[in-house]
Structure formats: structure tokens, C-alpha cells
Design a protein around this motif. Structure first.
Motif, PDB file in Angstrom:
ATOM      1  N   VAL A 125     -30.564   5.399  36.262  1.00 22.36           N
ATOM      2  CA  VAL A 125     -29.216   5.810  35.862  1.00 22.36           C
ATOM      3  C   VAL A 125     -28.176   4.814  36.375  1.00 22.36           C
ATOM      4  O   VAL A 125     -27.222   4.469  35.666  1.00 22.36           O
ATOM      5  N   ALA A 126     -28.351   4.330  37.624  1.00 25.46           N
ATOM      6  CA  ALA A 126     -27.432   3.327  38.170  1.00 25.46           C
ATOM      7  C   ALA A 126     -27.475   2.057  37.329  1.00 25.46           C
ATOM      8  O   ALA A 126     -26.425   1.462  37.014  1.00 25.46           O
ATOM      9  N   ALA A 127     -28.688   1.638  36.922  1.00 27.03           N
ATOM     10  CA  ALA A 127     -28.825   0.439  36.086  1.00 27.03           C
ATOM     11  C   ALA A 127     -28.135   0.634  34.743  1.00 27.03           C
ATOM     12  O   ALA A 127     -27.448  -0.269  34.241  1.00 27.03           O
ATOM     13  N   PHE A 128     -28.292   1.818  34.163  1.00 24.34           N
ATOM     14  CA  PHE A 128     -27.672   2.110  32.872  1.00 24.34           C
ATOM     15  C   PHE A 128     -26.145   2.091  32.967  1.00 24.34           C
ATOM     16  O   PHE A 128     -25.461   1.458  32.157  1.00 24.34           O
ATOM     17  N   ARG A 129     -25.619   2.774  33.985  1.00 24.09           N
ATOM     18  CA  ARG A 129     -24.165   2.862  34.126  1.00 24.09           C
ATOM     19  C   ARG A 129     -23.537   1.520  34.466  1.00 24.09           C
ATOM     20  O   ARG A 129     -22.500   1.135  33.905  1.00 24.09           O
ATOM     21  N   ILE A 130     -24.169   0.789  35.376  1.00 23.71           N
ATOM     22  CA  ILE A 130     -23.619  -0.509  35.756  1.00 23.71           C
ATOM     23  C   ILE A 130     -23.776  -1.497  34.613  1.00 23.71           C
ATOM     24  O   ILE A 130     -22.869  -2.289  34.323  1.00 23.71           O
ATOM     25  N   GLY A 131     -24.936  -1.461  33.928  1.00 22.73           N
ATOM     26  CA  GLY A 131     -25.141  -2.350  32.787  1.00 22.73           C
ATOM     27  C   GLY A 131     -24.108  -2.121  31.701  1.00 22.73           C
ATOM     28  O   GLY A 131     -23.566  -3.071  31.127  1.00 22.73           O
ATOM     29  N   ARG A 132     -23.818  -0.860  31.425  1.00 21.46           N
ATOM     30  CA  ARG A 132     -22.815  -0.528  30.403  1.00 21.46           C
ATOM     31  C   ARG A 132     -21.427  -1.030  30.794  1.00 21.46           C
ATOM     32  O   ARG A 132     -20.623  -1.413  29.944  1.00 21.46           O
ATOM     33  N   LYS A 133     -21.184  -1.069  32.084  1.00 22.54           N
ATOM     34  CA  LYS A 133     -19.878  -1.488  32.582  1.00 22.54           C
ATOM     35  C   LYS A 133     -19.722  -3.005  32.610  1.00 22.54           C
ATOM     36  O   LYS A 133     -18.658  -3.540  32.291  1.00 22.54           O
TER      37      LYS A 133
ATOM     38  N   ASN B 160     -21.196  -9.638  38.680  1.00 24.64           N
ATOM     39  CA  ASN B 160     -21.513  -8.249  38.381  1.00 24.64           C
ATOM     40  C   ASN B 160     -22.598  -8.130  37.311  1.00 24.64           C
ATOM     41  O   ASN B 160     -23.449  -7.240  37.361  1.00 24.64           O
ATOM     42  N   ALA B 161     -22.560  -9.030  36.313  1.00 26.65           N
ATOM     43  CA  ALA B 161     -23.594  -9.011  35.272  1.00 26.65           C
ATOM     44  C   ALA B 161     -24.962  -9.311  35.868  1.00 26.65           C
ATOM     45  O   ALA B 161     -25.967  -8.669  35.528  1.00 26.65           O
ATOM     46  N   VAL B 162     -25.013 -10.292  36.775  1.00 25.92           N
ATOM     47  CA  VAL B 162     -26.270 -10.613  37.457  1.00 25.92           C
ATOM     48  C   VAL B 162     -26.744  -9.422  38.286  1.00 25.92           C
ATOM     49  O   VAL B 162     -27.940  -9.088  38.295  1.00 25.92           O
ATOM     50  N   ALA B 163     -25.823  -8.770  38.996  1.00 23.37           N
ATOM     51  CA  ALA B 163     -26.181  -7.593  39.798  1.00 23.37           C
ATOM     52  C   ALA B 163     -26.771  -6.496  38.916  1.00 23.37           C
ATOM     53  O   ALA B 163     -27.722  -5.807  39.313  1.00 23.37           O
ATOM     54  N   GLY B 164     -26.231  -6.336  37.707  1.00 19.24           N
ATOM     55  CA  GLY B 164     -26.788  -5.367  36.759  1.00 19.24           C
ATOM     56  C   GLY B 164     -28.231  -5.687  36.414  1.00 19.24           C
ATOM     57  O   GLY B 164     -29.078  -4.792  36.298  1.00 19.24           O
ATOM     58  N   GLY B 165     -28.542  -6.988  36.273  1.00 20.60           N
ATOM     59  CA  GLY B 165     -29.913  -7.401  36.006  1.00 20.60           C
ATOM     60  C   GLY B 165     -30.832  -7.122  37.178  1.00 20.60           C
ATOM     61  O   GLY B 165     -31.990  -6.705  37.000  1.00 20.60           O
ATOM     62  N   LEU B 166     -30.344  -7.336  38.394  1.00 23.47           N
ATOM     63  CA  LEU B 166     -31.149  -7.072  39.595  1.00 23.47           C
ATOM     64  C   LEU B 166     -31.527  -5.595  39.683  1.00 23.47           C
ATOM     65  O   LEU B 166     -32.665  -5.246  40.010  1.00 23.47           O
ATOM     66  N   ILE B 167     -30.567  -4.737  39.398  1.00 22.07           N
ATOM     67  CA  ILE B 167     -30.829  -3.299  39.477  1.00 22.07           C
ATOM     68  C   ILE B 167     -31.799  -2.870  38.379  1.00 22.07           C
ATOM     69  O   ILE B 167     -32.711  -2.068  38.605  1.00 22.07           O
TER      70      ILE B 167
ATOM     71  N   VAL C  92     -40.887  13.747  36.418  1.00 24.03           N
ATOM     72  CA  VAL C  92     -39.854  13.879  37.456  1.00 24.03           C
ATOM     73  C   VAL C  92     -38.780  12.805  37.260  1.00 24.03           C
ATOM     74  O   VAL C  92     -37.577  13.095  37.365  1.00 24.03           O
ATOM     75  N   THR C  93     -39.196  11.576  36.974  1.00 27.73           N
ATOM     76  CA  THR C  93     -38.235  10.486  36.765  1.00 27.73           C
ATOM     77  C   THR C  93     -37.340  10.773  35.568  1.00 27.73           C
ATOM     78  O   THR C  93     -36.107  10.624  35.643  1.00 27.73           O
ATOM     79  N   ILE C  94     -37.939  11.180  34.451  1.00 29.89           N
ATOM     80  CA  ILE C  94     -37.164  11.463  33.229  1.00 29.89           C
ATOM     81  C   ILE C  94     -36.208  12.634  33.457  1.00 29.89           C
ATOM     82  O   ILE C  94     -35.036  12.587  33.057  1.00 29.89           O
ATOM     83  N   ALA C  95     -36.715  13.696  34.114  1.00 26.76           N
ATOM     84  CA  ALA C  95     -35.864  14.870  34.371  1.00 26.76           C
ATOM     85  C   ALA C  95     -34.693  14.498  35.277  1.00 26.76           C
ATOM     86  O   ALA C  95     -33.549  14.932  35.048  1.00 26.76           O
ATOM     87  N   THR C  96     -34.955  13.694  36.312  1.00 24.77           N
ATOM     88  CA  THR C  96     -33.882  13.262  37.223  1.00 24.77           C
ATOM     89  C   THR C  96     -32.816  12.479  36.469  1.00 24.77           C
ATOM     90  O   THR C  96     -31.613  12.762  36.594  1.00 24.77           O
ATOM     91  N   ALA C  97     -33.252  11.494  35.692  1.00 27.30           N
ATOM     92  CA  ALA C  97     -32.296  10.664  34.940  1.00 27.30           C
ATOM     93  C   ALA C  97     -31.494  11.513  33.965  1.00 27.30           C
ATOM     94  O   ALA C  97     -30.274  11.370  33.856  1.00 27.30           O
ATOM     95  N   GLY C  98     -32.172  12.435  33.276  1.00 32.32           N
ATOM     96  CA  GLY C  98     -31.480  13.280  32.302  1.00 32.32           C
ATOM     97  C   GLY C  98     -30.437  14.174  32.949  1.00 32.32           C
ATOM     98  O   GLY C  98     -29.300  14.295  32.456  1.00 32.32           O
TER      99      GLY C  98
END
Length: 394
Positions: free
Chosen positions: A131-139, A338-345, A365-371
Motif C-alpha cells: 500500500v505504501a508503494a502504491f500511494r507513494i508511486g501514485r504521488k 522521490n521517484a527513485v524512493a518509490g522504486g525502492l519501496i 492475509v497480504t491481500i486482505a491487509t492491503a484491501g
């Protein structure tokens, strides 16, 4: 009316900082909403525009962004001493808790409690990172250059898992952003009057700790050097430091297993305060085997090491921020960093999923947590509690 530095009651201000620490879950973006509510709207210590400027300043600097932001507010309100006390009130409670949690596996073993009850914490932590990767990547992905930088950093760091690769790709990201910006007058000279002693201390500690690791083969010294390095090489919140920590502490030095690493990262999601407090858990785990005192020293080396660079940089930068913010090149370089940091995550989420195993229950568990995190309907602490109950019940 915004408070003036001279009229600030330190006790009242620190009480408000403590209130912020109790409500700060979910990383920098969530922490900022707490700062706005408590320090801007309710207590009017500063204006919202001033807070946004401080967030921008701390985003440019390496280290824990939300921690540096609230420390900057403390500096603005009462100078270096209040800034230091702000850091303690904000970070110390959760650092103590994470230090205690570094003894969790020993506690379970001594009481003949199976650690398999913690087995879902790792997959849950992967869900948080996704979720952090998704949110930061989108940003951070705003154009073709940032897309390419994100993919470039993810590709490189997936195949090269050495500590030196992370600062290199971050620097490349900043340089590419500047070179491709086509902006002019990026480095307009400004007249500064910096307090050099803080920068000198920052550099001496960095070089001195590296030198000590060659002279003295001591686990605590090595841990302090590692965490201090994380503190001055990583930009952003706790999610950004995860791939760097995991590579060095788990894959290279084998201080702990992947499951133990993810357990700590998962548990910190359920606690308020800065996510960089995970360093106390990681430092304690890395110092196991030589007694309780040494393990506590390891936790202290992790906690102090990772927060100290950011504090020294705030002491150095904050007094000259009003002039530095006019340097366009600094702001532009952050776009690539920040773009590079998004790739790292993003790549850390992939690697940690591989390490956790692709059993059906782990995937669920992973899918449920992310959802659940994406819907924002279940608070992180309740999610952690539910996964613990699930693990020990089945």
C-alpha cells in the motif's frame, strides 16, 4: 493569532507534541493531518502555510520526514533546546516499546510459547509495504522521467542488493531531475550565515563511526554506524528505509531472519509515533546473544543512530531555511529522488513477498491487509491486533 517564540509555554507545547505522538499512525502523510489538527487548527502555533513550508524543507533533507517536521516546529517555537525536547517526547515512548518488543522471541521461547502465532505478521507487513508503494508511486510518478526513474531504481536494486547501491540511485535520481528540468537559474546564490558546528558534528560522527568499525570490531559500534548511515542516506518515511535495512541486516549480515524482521515492522504499524522507531527493534534483535544489557545497547544504537543525523541537519538548516528555499535546484532534485524512493519501496514489496513464501494463507492475509488499508475503514492498530489473534488462534 500565531504564537511568538517568546510567549511559548514549553510545558503546554510539549503536552501538545505528546498528544500528536499518541494519534500519529500510518506514516508521514497521516502524521501531517495530526499536526494540522493539533498544532495549527486547535493551538495555532503556526499557520498552515508555514507547516507546508516546513514539510517541504524536511522532504528535501534525508531522515525521518515527519519527525524532522515536528522538531522544526519545536525549533521555531523555542530554539534548539525545545527542538530536542520535542524529539524526545515525540519518539521516545515508541522507541521504548520497540526495544521491549526486540525481546519478544526470547520471551516466547522461555515460556514455551510457539512463535508460529506470529506467522501472519510478516504477510500483513508486506500488505502495508504494498500500500505504501502504491500511494507513494501514485504521488511521485508525474511524467515520463519519473516513471523511468522509478522503474530504473526498482530494476537495479532488485538485482544489486548491496548497501552502496541505494545512495547511488538516489543521487542519480536527483541529478537526472535537474538535468532534464530545462529550468534556468537553478542555483541562484544566496547569502547565508549557517551554524557550522552542527554540520561539522554531523560529518565527524559519520566519518568517525565508519573509521571505528575498521579499528574496533564491536557489534554495537557497527550497528550505530549502520543506523546513522540509514539516517543520512534515506529520504522520506519509515517505508523508504525498509529495503535498505532489510538488505544489510537480514540478507548480508544475517542479524535476524526475514520473519523476525517483518514481525517488528508489522508490530510498529500498530503503534503511534514515528515509524523509524522500528530501528530500536532491529538494533535490539541484531545485538542478541550477549545478554540483556548488550541487547538494550543495540536498541539504543539503532534508535539514537537513525534519529541523530536528522536532528543535527535541522539544527544546521532551519535557521537558514528562509534563504535556502529560494534555491530552485534543491526543490527540483527532490522530484527525481522521490521517484527513485518509490522504486525502492516497490521492489522491497516484491522481495519481501518472495521471502515470506507464497502459501495461500500468506497471500490471503497480504491481500486482505492491503484491501482494508486502501478502504481506510480499519485502523492499523486494530488490524495488527486481529492478525495476532488470528495467528495464535489457528
Amino acid at each position: 493569532m500565531v504564537h511568538k517564540k517568546e510567549s511559548i509555554n514549553r510545558k503546554h507545547f510539549l503536552k501538545d507534541v505528546f498528544i500528536c505522538s499518541l494519534g500519529a499512525y500510518g506514516g508521514p502523510e497521516a502524521h501531517y493531518s495530526v499536526f494540522i489538527d493539533q498544532l495549527v487548527v486547535k493551538k495555532k502555533y503556526l499557520k498552515e502555510e508555514e507547516l507546508v513550508e516546513l514539510i517541504a524543507l524536511c522532504s528535501i533533507l534525508p531522515g525521518p520526514t515527519s519527525t524532522q517536521t515536528i522538531v522544526s516546529i519545536g525549533y521555531k517555537m523555542g530554539g534548539p533546546l525545545l527542538a530536542f525536547l520535542t524529539m524526545l517526547i515525540w519518539a521516545l515512548p515508541v522507541l521504548i516499546i520497540m526495544t521491549l518488543l526486540s525481546f519478544l522471541y526470547q520471551f516466547l521461547n522461555q515460556n514455551n510459547i510457539s512463535s508460529t502465532g506470529l506467522r501472519f505478521i510478516g504477510p500483513m507487513a508486506v500488505g502495508f509495504i504494498i500500500v505504501a508503494a502504491f500511494r507513494i508511486g501514485r504521488k511521485v510518478v508525474t511524467d515520463k522521467i519519473t516513471i523511468l526513474l522509478l522503474l530504473f531504481s526498482a530494476f537495479i536494486t532488485y538485482f544489486i542488493r548491496e548497501p552502496w547501491i541505494f545512495p547511488i540511485v538516489l543521487i542519480i535520481g536527483g541529478i537526472v531531475s535537474i538535468v532534464t528540468s530545462n529550468e534556468k537559474n537553478l542555483w541562484t546564490p544566496v547569502k547565508l550565515n549557517p551554524q557550522w558546528r552542527y554540520l561539522v558534528a554531523f560529518v565527524i560522527i559519520a566519518i568517525g563511526s565508519i573509521a571505528l568499525t575498521f579499528i574496533w570490531d564491536n557489534r554495537i559500534i557497527h550497528l550505530f554506524e549502520s543506523f546513522y548511515r540509514y539516517g543520512y542516506l534515506v529520504f522520506g518515511g519509515g517505508q523508504v528505509v525498509v529495503p535498505v535495512m532489510h538488505t544489510e541486516l537480514v540478507q548480508l549480515n544475517h542479524y535476524m531472519t526475514n520473519a523476525e524482521f517483518l514481525t517488528g515492522y508489522g508490530l510498529v504499524q500498530g503503534l503511534p509515533g514515528p515509524m523509524f522507531s522500528f530501528s530500536a527493534y532491529a538494533g535490539g534483535m541484531a545485538a542478541r546473544g550477549s545478554g540483556t544489557f548488550v541487547q538494550v545497547l543495540g536498541a539504543a544504537a539503532g534508535g539514537i543512530g537513525i534519529f541523530l543525523p536528522g536532528l543535527l541537519l535541522i539544527y544546521f538548516i532551519f535557521p537558514i531555511w528562509n534563504k535556502l528555499r529560494n534555491i530552485k535546484g534543491i526543490k527540483i532534485s527532490l522530484k527525481g529522488i522521490n521517484a527513485v524512493a518509490g522504486g525502492l519501496i516497490s521492489v522491497s514489496a516484491i522481495i519481501l513477498m518472495q521471502k515470506s513464501g507464497f502459501s495461500l494463507e500468506n497471500i490471503l492475509v497480504t491481500i486482505a491487509t492491503a484491501g482494508l488499508l486502501l478502504t481506510r475503514k480499519v485502523p492499523a492498530p486494530l488490524l495488527v491486533l486481529f492478525v495476532l489473534i488470528l495467528g495464535f488462534s489457528f
